[in-house]
Design an enzyme around this catalytic site. Structure first.
Site, PDB file in Angstrom:
ATOM      1  N   LEU A 187      -6.904  10.854   8.236  1.00 46.91           N
ATOM      2  CA  LEU A 187      -5.587  11.316   7.790  1.00 46.91           C
ATOM      3  C   LEU A 187      -4.626  11.395   8.964  1.00 46.91           C
ATOM      4  CD1 LEU A 187      -6.671  14.170   5.328  1.00 46.91           C
ATOM      5  CD2 LEU A 187      -6.373  11.741   4.887  1.00 46.91           C
TER       6      LEU A 187
ATOM      7  N   LEU B 260      -1.557   7.269   2.295  1.00 45.08           N
ATOM      8  CA  LEU B 260      -0.921   8.074   3.323  1.00 45.08           C
ATOM      9  C   LEU B 260      -0.151   7.222   4.321  1.00 45.08           C
ATOM     10  CD1 LEU B 260      -3.396  10.950   4.199  1.00 45.08           C
ATOM     11  CD2 LEU B 260      -1.146  11.114   3.165  1.00 45.08           C
ATOM     12  N   ALA B 261      -0.765   6.142   4.806  1.00 46.59           N
ATOM     13  CA  ALA B 261      -0.085   5.294   5.781  1.00 46.59           C
ATOM     14  C   ALA B 261       1.112   4.589   5.150  1.00 46.59           C
ATOM     15  CB  ALA B 261      -1.064   4.284   6.370  1.00 46.59           C
TER      16      ALA B 261
ATOM     17  N   GLU C  14      -6.015   2.594   7.861  1.00 45.84           N
ATOM     18  CA  GLU C  14      -7.365   2.035   7.890  1.00 45.84           C
ATOM     19  C   GLU C  14      -7.363   0.512   7.870  1.00 45.84           C
ATOM     20  OE1 GLU C  14     -11.666   2.679   5.591  1.00 45.84           O
ATOM     21  OE2 GLU C  14      -9.849   3.556   4.752  1.00 45.84           O
TER      22      GLU C  14
ATOM     23  N   GLY D 210       0.834  -1.198   0.000  1.00 42.21           N
ATOM     24  CA  GLY D 210       0.000   0.000   0.000  1.00 42.21           C
ATOM     25  C   GLY D 210       0.864   1.241   0.000  1.00 42.21           C
TER      26      GLY D 210
ATOM     27  N   HIS E 206     -21.148   7.671   6.140  1.00 36.87           N
ATOM     28  CA  HIS E 206     -20.888   9.110   6.076  1.00 36.87           C
ATOM     29  C   HIS E 206     -22.174   9.854   5.760  1.00 36.87           C
ATOM     30  CE1 HIS E 206     -19.094  12.936   5.045  1.00 36.87           C
ATOM     31  NE2 HIS E 206     -17.897  12.484   5.372  1.00 36.87           N
TER      32      HIS E 206
ATOM     33  N   ARG F  36     -20.683  11.686  12.901  1.00 37.01           N
ATOM     34  CA  ARG F  36     -21.219  11.126  11.662  1.00 37.01           C
ATOM     35  C   ARG F  36     -22.294  10.075  11.889  1.00 37.01           C
ATOM     36  NH1 ARG F  36     -15.614  10.596   8.125  1.00 37.01           N
ATOM     37  NH2 ARG F  36     -15.365  12.834   7.786  1.00 37.01           N
TER      38      ARG F  36
END
Length: 653
Positions: free
Chosen positions: A457, A50-51, A441, A47, A273, A346
């Site tokens: 994030l 971001l992570a 995630e 992956g 969401h 949410r």
């Protein structure tokens, strides 16, 4: 339903003592690798969002050899770019009372007391460093007139702690991480493998030692060996078929690891969401997210009179929303939650929208939609002021729907988005399989049963930049550098299994497409395991999934072959994994006899329709051990203790 429960509880390996100094003490206590020895170690990172990108870049900067894999043609195409609204950090630039402790408290409360306190406090701690890192990389955060970084508020918080770059925060942060990753690629410390999909995890002597991949351009199966494996492969919301996730997002890497022994934790914690563009037709393939930041200035409402709403018979609205006066509108969030108003978390906002539509007050296709109105904001800030904050989001909405949100209220409805469940990890981000680390995630995360907006994030970058680089060294220092060869029987067996699965998929002589099975599965999971769940519905779902899976393996048609590009084959493998994973998702939802965060069991709610937790019986992490296709998984429990944020019924009124 009776499930087999493991006798020994899972241990988080979190440090004891004062939570405020725990991470600092832990970093001192864990083992480290000599800088000169780091080049002896190889780490696989699956992956490059971001992570994954932040982890790969940081590990390479430290001196490790890194192999980074992604199924996109470039790390820049990772789904992290779709995150719009912002990233949380306890900087208190607004001087409105924010602090590390308040971010910690808001996150535990927002997750409905189903997160591990030690991890959440560490997340709040390192959040302040993320912003400095990103600014140093040139991320163009919004700024006040005097040059200071701007903040805005998000759901579940009464302070402004969200840093943003208009509606493109995820993309800008990913470009920052990509720059760091590209530098390490150029220096030869990272070898990048784009268009390459992980198909299996290789376990050797009880430790994760490598992966089996398929080159999506040539079709070739290849194995790679390393000293540790890091999964940063994202979430599984596409199990619902329609979601805000990119269509390529899948559960395959995590689920294949689960089938090799890694526990899958809290799969039923899926976030819906509240602000997405509603479904527009029966054969739509994905949904579009509208940032939660819009709830800062937009007001949510539905018409009070159902005759002004969607009429199923005519297929159109009963009234132009711009002609309805304030007295004809029900601002239901402001009415039900006067303290937080439109900025409730949410899960609360999503359920409230569903309740309004269930009462016949929906305003979009199928009666599934509510209004998000900016007329008041335009009057207060002017069109230019609103455009400065949300211009690209408004443009995207207008291109998709044809409506001008500056003059006509947006129509929104909840949709599957983020998944709080994922592979179980301890405080060091290591799964129960030694040498397998899971970040972002893909792990069961720090968010409990509901993620606060702008925290995805934060968690992905915290894991990649500031946590994993310390904790993976502890593992590597203990096991030492080992020979790296893919010639062993373990690698050969994993390759044979992957090849056998591909041949089986291509050998099907059915007549139905892969997408038809994915759509059928998704609709069933959404109906019975979406925003509202019942024992009856979940039991029915658990009876239907095995039948659908059996039909898939006899009726699916996968054209082409395994040489070269074959997107049908790619999708077939991923849908096959969803068909297995969905059963664990439903089982987890059925066995958790409570409502908490994104997991709402209709049988467990307050008189006001809010989630009703059962802390006495369910204050634990559910971690499921795969035991074979024809046998029920074993449930492992990690008890959750709340020493600092005392258990209480969540209230946003």
């Amino acid at each position: 339903m009776q499930v087999q429960v493991a006798d020994t509880p899972l241990q988080s390996n979190a440090p004891t003592g004062d939570i405020r100094t725990a991470w600092d003490r832990h970093r001192f206590d864990i083992k480290v690798v000599n800088p000169a020895n780091k080049r002896k170690y190889t780490v696989i990172v699956v992956g490059s969002g971001l992570a994954g990108a932040s982890a790969a870049a940081t590990l390479a900067e430290l001196g490790y050899n890194v192999l980074c894999f992604c199924f996109q043609d470039s790390p820049r195409r990772a789904h992290s770019i779709a995150a719009q609204g912002g990233i949380n950090a306890a900087k208190n630039y607004q001087n409105d009372g924010d602090s590390i402790w308040r971010l910690f408290y808001d996150t535990v409360k927002g997750g409905d007391y189903r997160a591990r306190e030690s991890n959440v406090y560490r997340l709040a701690q390192v959040s302040v460093n993320i912003i400095d890192q990103a600014v140093g990389q040139g991320v163009p955060f919004a700024r006040e007139y005097g040059g200071m970084l701007a903040n805005r508020s998000f759901g579940g918080a009464l302070v402004s702690r969200t840093f943003y770059a208009r509606g493109q925060t995820g993309q800008q942060l990913l470009l920052g991480a990509y720059q760091a990753l590209s530098r390490q690629i150029a220096d030869g410390n990272v070898t990048m493998f784009p268009r390459t999909e992980m198909l299996d995890l290789v376990i050797q002597d009880g430790h994760a030692r490598g992966i089996v991949t398929r080159n999506l351009m040539s079709g070739k199966l290849e194995s790679y060996c390393a000293d540790a494996v890091v999964l940063g492969s994202g979430g599984y919301s596409n199990v619902f078929y329609l979601s805000t996730n990119a269509m390529g997002c899948n559960v395959t890497a995590a689920w294949r690891a689960a089938k090799r022994g890694a526990y899958f934790a809290n799969p039923c914690y899926t976030q819906i969401h509240p602000t997405c563009i509603p479904v527009g037709g029966s054969y739509q393939s994905k949904l579009t997210l509208m940032s939660e930041s819009l709830r800062n200035d937009g007001r949510v409402w539905v018409p009070k009179d159902p005759k002004h709403c969607w009429d199923e018979g005519s297929g159109r609205l009963g009234a132009d929303p711009t002609t309805l006066g304030t007295e004809q509108r029900d601002y239901y969030l402001e009415r039900r939650y006067p303290t937080f108003g439109n900025l409730v978390p949410r899960d609360v906002a999503s359920r409230a929208a569903k309740m309004a539509c269930d009462e016949g007050k929906g305003v979009a296709f199928g009666g599934r939609g509510v209004y998000l109105d900016f007329a008041e904001a335009v009057g207060r800030l002017g069109k230019d002021g609103v455009a400065e904050r949300y211009g690209n989001l408004f443009e995207m909405y207008q291109r998709i729907t044809g409506d001008d949100p500056y003059s006509t209220p947006m129509r929104i409805y909840p949709a599957p988005h983020y998944t709080m469940g994922g592979l179980w990890v301890d405080y060091n981000l290591q799964s129960n399989v030694p040498g397998l680390f899971v970040i972002g995630e893909a792990n069961f995360s720090d968010h409990g049963s509901n993620r606060l907006g702008a925290s995805a994030l934060m968690q992905g970058l915290a894991d990649g930049y500031f946590v994993l680089p310390y904790t993976i060294g502890h593992y590597l220092a203990q096991v030492g550098a080992r020979p790296k060869s893919t010639e062993s029987s373990d690698f050969k067996a994993a390759e044979d299994a992957a090849e056998g699965r591909i041949k089986k998929l291509l050998g099907m002589s059915g007549t139905k497409s892969v997408d038809s099975f994915h759509r059928e599965l998704g609709l069933k999971v959404w109906e019975h395991c979406g925003m509202a769940r019942t024992r009856e519905g979940l039991t029915e779902l658990l009876g239907e999934i095995p039948k659908l899976r059996e039909r898939f393996w006899s009726e699916v048609n996968v054209p082409g072959n395994d040489r070269g590009v074959n997107q049908s084959l790619e999708r077939a493998g991923r849908v096959a994994d969803f068909l297995e994973f969905a059963e664990v998702l439903a089982l987890d939802a059925l066995t958790r006899e409570e409502s908490c965060g994104g997991h709402f069991r209709v049988e467990h709610q307050t008189e006001g329709g809010e989630a009703k937790r059962n802390d006495e019986d369910f204050s634990f992490v559910s971690a499921w051990e795969y035991t074979g296709e024809d046998s029920q998984p074993v449930l492992h429990k990690e008890p959750l203790d709340f020493e600092y944020v005392k258990l209480t019924q969540r209230s946003y009124k």
